[in-house]
Scaffold this motif. Sequence first.
Motif, PDB file in Angstrom:
ATOM      1  N   ALA A   1      11.967 -15.572 -28.398  1.00 22.42           N
ATOM      2  CA  ALA A   1      11.971 -15.547 -26.932  1.00 22.42           C
ATOM      3  C   ALA A   1      10.728 -14.864 -26.395  1.00 22.42           C
ATOM      4  O   ALA A   1      10.125 -15.311 -25.409  1.00 22.42           O
ATOM      5  CB  ALA A   1      13.232 -14.825 -26.427  1.00 22.42           C
ATOM      6  N   ALA A   2      10.316 -13.773 -27.048  1.00 15.32           N
ATOM      7  CA  ALA A   2       9.141 -13.021 -26.590  1.00 15.32           C
ATOM      8  C   ALA A   2       7.872 -13.864 -26.701  1.00 15.32           C
ATOM      9  O   ALA A   2       7.099 -13.992 -25.746  1.00 15.32           O
ATOM     10  CB  ALA A   2       9.006 -11.735 -27.396  1.00 15.32           C
ATOM     11  N   ILE A   3       7.642 -14.444 -27.884  1.00 20.85           N
ATOM     12  CA  ILE A   3       6.418 -15.227 -28.097  1.00 20.85           C
ATOM     13  C   ILE A   3       6.419 -16.481 -27.229  1.00 20.85           C
ATOM     14  O   ILE A   3       5.399 -16.831 -26.618  1.00 20.85           O
ATOM     15  CB  ILE A   3       6.281 -15.588 -29.593  1.00 20.85           C
ATOM     16  CG1 ILE A   3       6.027 -14.314 -30.411  1.00 20.85           C
ATOM     17  CG2 ILE A   3       5.148 -16.594 -29.799  1.00 20.85           C
ATOM     18  CD1 ILE A   3       6.003 -14.529 -31.909  1.00 20.85           C
ATOM     19  N   SER A   4       7.564 -17.151 -27.144  1.00 13.01           N
ATOM     20  CA  SER A   4       7.655 -18.365 -26.329  1.00 13.01           C
ATOM     21  C   SER A   4       7.388 -18.061 -24.855  1.00 13.01           C
ATOM     22  O   SER A   4       6.736 -18.850 -24.157  1.00 13.01           O
ATOM     23  CB  SER A   4       9.041 -19.002 -26.478  1.00 13.01           C
ATOM     24  OG  SER A   4       9.291 -19.384 -27.810  1.00 13.01           O
ATOM     25  N   SER A   5       7.885 -16.929 -24.380  1.00 17.89           N
ATOM     26  CA  SER A   5       7.694 -16.577 -22.972  1.00 17.89           C
ATOM     27  C   SER A   5       6.229 -16.312 -22.661  1.00 17.89           C
ATOM     28  O   SER A   5       5.730 -16.692 -21.598  1.00 17.89           O
ATOM     29  CB  SER A   5       8.542 -15.357 -22.612  1.00 17.89           C
ATOM     30  OG  SER A   5       8.069 -14.179 -23.226  1.00 17.89           O
ATOM     31  N   ILE A   6       5.530 -15.677 -23.592  1.00 19.21           N
ATOM     32  CA  ILE A   6       4.098 -15.401 -23.387  1.00 19.21           C
ATOM     33  C   ILE A   6       3.308 -16.708 -23.347  1.00 19.21           C
ATOM     34  O   ILE A   6       2.474 -16.927 -22.459  1.00 19.21           O
ATOM     35  CB  ILE A   6       3.568 -14.476 -24.500  1.00 19.21           C
ATOM     36  CG1 ILE A   6       4.219 -13.085 -24.384  1.00 19.21           C
ATOM     37  CG2 ILE A   6       2.041 -14.350 -24.414  1.00 19.21           C
ATOM     38  CD1 ILE A   6       3.930 -12.169 -25.559  1.00 19.21           C
TER      39      ILE A   6
END
Length: 504
Positions: free
Chosen positions: A425-430
Amino acid sequence: MSGLDWGVIIAFFLLMVVIGFWSFNKVQGSKDFFVAGGKLPWWLGGISHHVGGYSGAVFVAYAGLAYTHGFSLYVWWAIPIVVSVILGAYIMAPRWSKLRTKLDIESPTEYLAMRYNVPTQQLVAWSGVLVKLFDVGAKWAAIGLLLNVFTGIPIVYGILLSGIVSLIYITVGGIWADLWTDFAQFIVQIIAGIVMFVVVLSQMGGWGSITGIWDKLPPANSQPFNEPYTLGYVLVFVFIVFFSYNGGTWNLAARYIASPSGKEAKKSALFSGILYLVWPLILFFPMWATPLILPNLEDPTQSYALLTQELLPAGLIGLVLASLFAATMSMTSSDANTISAVITRDILPVMSGKFKGLDQRTSLKIARIVTFTFTFLTLIIGIFSDNFGGVLGLLISWFAALVGPVSIPMLLGLLPAFKHSDSRAAISSIIAGFAMFALTKYGVDWALYVELGAPIFTSGLIFIGLGLLNKNKPVKPEIEDLLSAISKSDEELAKDTKNITPSL
């Protein structure tokens, strides 16, 4: 600029260097260098958070907006910061301090290896370093331009003067030098700002001019919203500023991390918020009145510098110029210290095992080398910024676009409500936020507030949405423990002596 003005400028820079060497004795290890040993007084942290939140751009770009758009500058810039920082005092600031208590962190990105994983931490860390490498370089160029406007001397001299002084005191004294020079710079700004306020007030006819000038200015200048700074823009800006001023801008997170407790961090944030509520009204008043004193300027961004030269006697011009230097140097030096913490604590240990498990003394040596190197590189970028042509602006624009999306996993990752949002979720959001920035900047012509908010809103939706999809998946016990710990009161956390070691 008279000899007396130059004397004031030289005295200001000497004071910065003296504070740096005075702070040397307070730094015994990397904890002192990066987070003040967790002993930062709330009032000093609040002042440092305040002055670290803006640069000399206030006296150039924002002065131009005050000239053309009037009171709306306070509504769309200061008020969102006040709201965001005061809300953050209750929601975010205490958690940063408790992270240090719980995990013994020294950088804002250090906890990400445990909260998500090492690749996520490295993506955030490297992105932030790249942002600030070019961003700080651009700020040095801006400060050189300020000196050029006042004195006519080449821009490179202004860059070298302010940059070398900052290089010395931040390398020698670390965050303690940064904090105390912030305090000295704040005093200089207050004195210079009040002098300008009183002089312009007198020029305009006394206290009645505080409200009286608006009848003489264009009607739009007195309105709270002035295109393109609409209500929609302000609401979007509140959202962005909340993430930026509560930790997305790393040097501001460092002030909270260095606080002795969550309560002290909260007091620092509240103090900073009060300063943002009151001080801009005094600071901006001369800028709002400038069209009546210097009408029809071709370049409104030079209005504050020209107003200073028009109204102030010898000596006071130097004081105002020192306050302009102070605003930028506060931000650049705090950026250098925080980026050094990220490189020393988060990037180098992943690149090479020899940087892991270092004692405080050895870590301090590396911290000083990294701080010197990073600051030196930003000066090189500042000096040769003209040779980049439009490339520097492009790089800053693109890298700065990461600041909003990167702050989503950093800050929301501290809240138990989003514990199911994992590294994916973190990497995808960035990545999604960065892609949306590219779309709004080059693909679609949307309103300014949409262009401004779309990247960070996209990141938020992706981060939260993927977390909801993970709702039925178990959360790692160490993450549950961490989020529970930093949500406790200081007293409860003090009883919790369990150490958490990131799973690298």
